[in-house]
Design an enzyme around this catalytic site. Structure first.
Site, PDB file in Angstrom:
ATOM      1  N   LYS A  81      -1.971  -6.243  -3.015  1.00 16.14           N
ATOM      2  CA  LYS A  81      -3.152  -5.529  -2.511  1.00 16.14           C
ATOM      3  C   LYS A  81      -4.422  -6.270  -2.912  1.00 16.14           C
ATOM      4  O   LYS A  81      -5.336  -6.449  -2.103  1.00 16.14           O
ATOM      5  CB  LYS A  81      -3.176  -4.100  -3.076  1.00 16.14           C
ATOM      6  CG  LYS A  81      -2.227  -3.167  -2.343  1.00 16.14           C
ATOM      7  CD  LYS A  81      -2.020  -1.840  -3.065  1.00 16.14           C
ATOM      8  CE  LYS A  81      -0.915  -1.051  -2.351  1.00 16.14           C
ATOM      9  NZ  LYS A  81      -0.402   0.087  -3.125  1.00 16.14           N
ATOM     10  N   ASP A 109      -5.792   6.335   0.679  1.00 18.23           N
ATOM     11  CA  ASP A 109      -4.358   6.600   0.833  1.00 18.23           C
ATOM     12  C   ASP A 109      -4.113   7.821   1.727  1.00 18.23           C
ATOM     13  O   ASP A 109      -2.996   8.019   2.215  1.00 18.23           O
ATOM     14  CB  ASP A 109      -3.737   6.917  -0.536  1.00 18.23           C
ATOM     15  CG  ASP A 109      -2.939   5.767  -1.118  1.00 18.23           C
ATOM     16  OD1 ASP A 109      -2.404   4.968  -0.332  1.00 18.23           O
ATOM     17  OD2 ASP A 109      -2.840   5.698  -2.354  1.00 18.23           O
ATOM     18  N   GLN A 160      -1.948   3.868  -7.865  1.00 13.76           N
ATOM     19  CA  GLN A 160      -0.585   3.474  -7.488  1.00 13.76           C
ATOM     20  C   GLN A 160       0.439   4.493  -7.989  1.00 13.76           C
ATOM     21  O   GLN A 160       0.418   4.881  -9.157  1.00 13.76           O
ATOM     22  CB  GLN A 160      -0.294   2.074  -8.069  1.00 13.76           C
ATOM     23  CG  GLN A 160       1.038   1.481  -7.670  1.00 13.76           C
ATOM     24  CD  GLN A 160       1.140   1.124  -6.188  1.00 13.76           C
ATOM     25  OE1 GLN A 160       0.152   0.782  -5.549  1.00 13.76           O
ATOM     26  NE2 GLN A 160       2.331   1.214  -5.644  1.00 13.76           N
TER      27      GLN A 160
HETATM   28  N1  GUN Z   1       3.505   3.591  -4.022  1.00 10.83           N
HETATM   29  C1  GUN Z   1       4.264   3.137  -3.000  1.00 10.83           C
HETATM   30  N2  GUN Z   1       3.558   3.165  -1.853  1.00 10.83           N
HETATM   31  C2  GUN Z   1       2.341   3.648  -2.159  1.00 10.83           C
HETATM   32  C3  GUN Z   1       1.152   3.874  -1.394  1.00 10.83           C
HETATM   33  O1  GUN Z   1       1.092   3.679  -0.180  1.00 10.83           O
HETATM   34  N3  GUN Z   1       0.094   4.343  -2.085  1.00 10.83           N
HETATM   35  C4  GUN Z   1       0.139   4.584  -3.430  1.00 10.83           C
HETATM   36  N4  GUN Z   1      -0.952   5.065  -4.009  1.00 10.83           N
HETATM   37  N5  GUN Z   1       1.206   4.379  -4.165  1.00 10.83           N
HETATM   38  C5  GUN Z   1       2.296   3.898  -3.525  1.00 10.83           C
END
Ligand code: GUN
Length: 297
Positions: A54, A121, A98
């Site tokens: 990311k 998100d 996350q």
């Molecule tokens: N963990 C796995 N996929 C995601 C996501 O799309 N967002 C977040 N915040 N955590 C994740």
């Protein structure tokens, strides 16, 4: 018949390129870069990989990346204090915590603490509610990415039968809402659904998001169905020659003989998630700066 392979990797690369160009224009207009803050608590190796990619993708798209790595024993009060600081920070347009979080932290409480207009998100109850009533908020990245692939392949989804396998807040439920908004006839199937293969056989569109390796078989599919595989499962070492291989929730090889189009794993839905995250962050930046969100973002 052999299914067309839906190339999510190439689609995501084009989206990241477009976001990068628009992010450069944003910087000129706003006098600052769009910014994404990513918070990682603990040292889960899979999460570490996600956070690194990311960060890299954010910088490559002409945006600012603020990475916050906290120890696994961080208290809820300390994590909430960080979220509050990020909420108040004008350089931060999007906040992503996350998941999964270590067990002593209440995930829902942390998500609810994120300002809804920075919740890129789309996990906050305000954004889930907006999606549910058809108002514009933030839509979770994976299902939005799946919709982009479906729209690209099928155009108008009106009247098509869609079956979503999985009912998570992150994928299944928002996916069903998006399909419904696009006028598909939507069924949400899950682990308690009776006669799952028969239900799936009705579908023009199948979205598999259950996390069970190769569960959906070729004979579950209607001829010509469009199959979107959200699963990312690493096969266990005891599976012999296949050990460590990444597979989806759909048995790709056999399903390819029956489907009209199908996303591979890897290289299908996976790369879309980060690309859509960047897209959502740039949308947040325009809204936060009082600028019109550009066409086609
Ligand atoms: N963990 C796995 N996929 C995601 C996501 O799309 N967002 C977040 N915040 N955590 C994740």
């Amino acid at each position: 018949m052999s299914a067309e392979r839906i190339d999510g990797k190439a689609f995501a690369a084009r989206l990241r390129e477009r976001v990068g160009a628009l992010a450069a224009e944003f910087e000129t207009q706003a006098g600052r870069k769009a910014g994404l803050a990513v918070v990682l608590v603990g040292e889960d190796p899979a999460s570490d990989v996600y956070v690194r990619s990311k960060n890299k993708a954010t910088l490559a798209a002409n945006m600012e990346s603020f990475e916050h790595r906290l120890p696994a024993d961080t208290s809820e009060a300390d994590l909430l204090a960080l979220v509050e600081r990020l909420n108040a920070d004008e350089a931060v347009d999007g906040i992503l915590v996350q998941l999964p979080l270590p067990g002593h932290l209440d995930e829902q409480a942390i998500i609810e603490a994120i300002a809804p207009d920075k919740d890129v998100d789309g996990f906050h109850v305000i954004n889930a509610g907006k999606l549910s009533v058809g108002r514009s908020g933030f839509v979770p990245c994976t299902p939005l990415g799946c919709m982009m692939l479906l729209a690209d392949r099928l155009g108008d989804l009106s009247g098509l039968e869609a079956v979503v396998i999985g009912r998570s807040n992150i994928v299944g439920k928002p996916m069903a809402q998006l399909l419904l908004d696009a006028n598909a006839t939507v069924t949400i199937a899950h682990s308690r659904t009776k006669n799952l293969p028969d239900v799936v056989r009705r579908a023009d569109i199948v979205v598999a998001a259950v996390g069970r390796p190769e569960m959906v078989r070729a004979d579950w599919l209607k001829d010509g169905a469009t199959v979107i595989d959200v699963g990312i499962n690493r096969l266990a070492p005891e599976t012999g020659a296949d050990k460590g291989r990444l597979v989806g929730d759909v048995a790709f090889e056999e399903a390819s003989a029956r489907a009209g189009a199908i996303t591979p794993v890897p290289g299908g839905v996976g790369p879309m998630t980060i690309a859509v995250l960047l897209r959502n962050t740039l949308v947040a930046a325009h809204r936060n700066a009082g600028l019109e969100v550009p066409e086609g973002l």
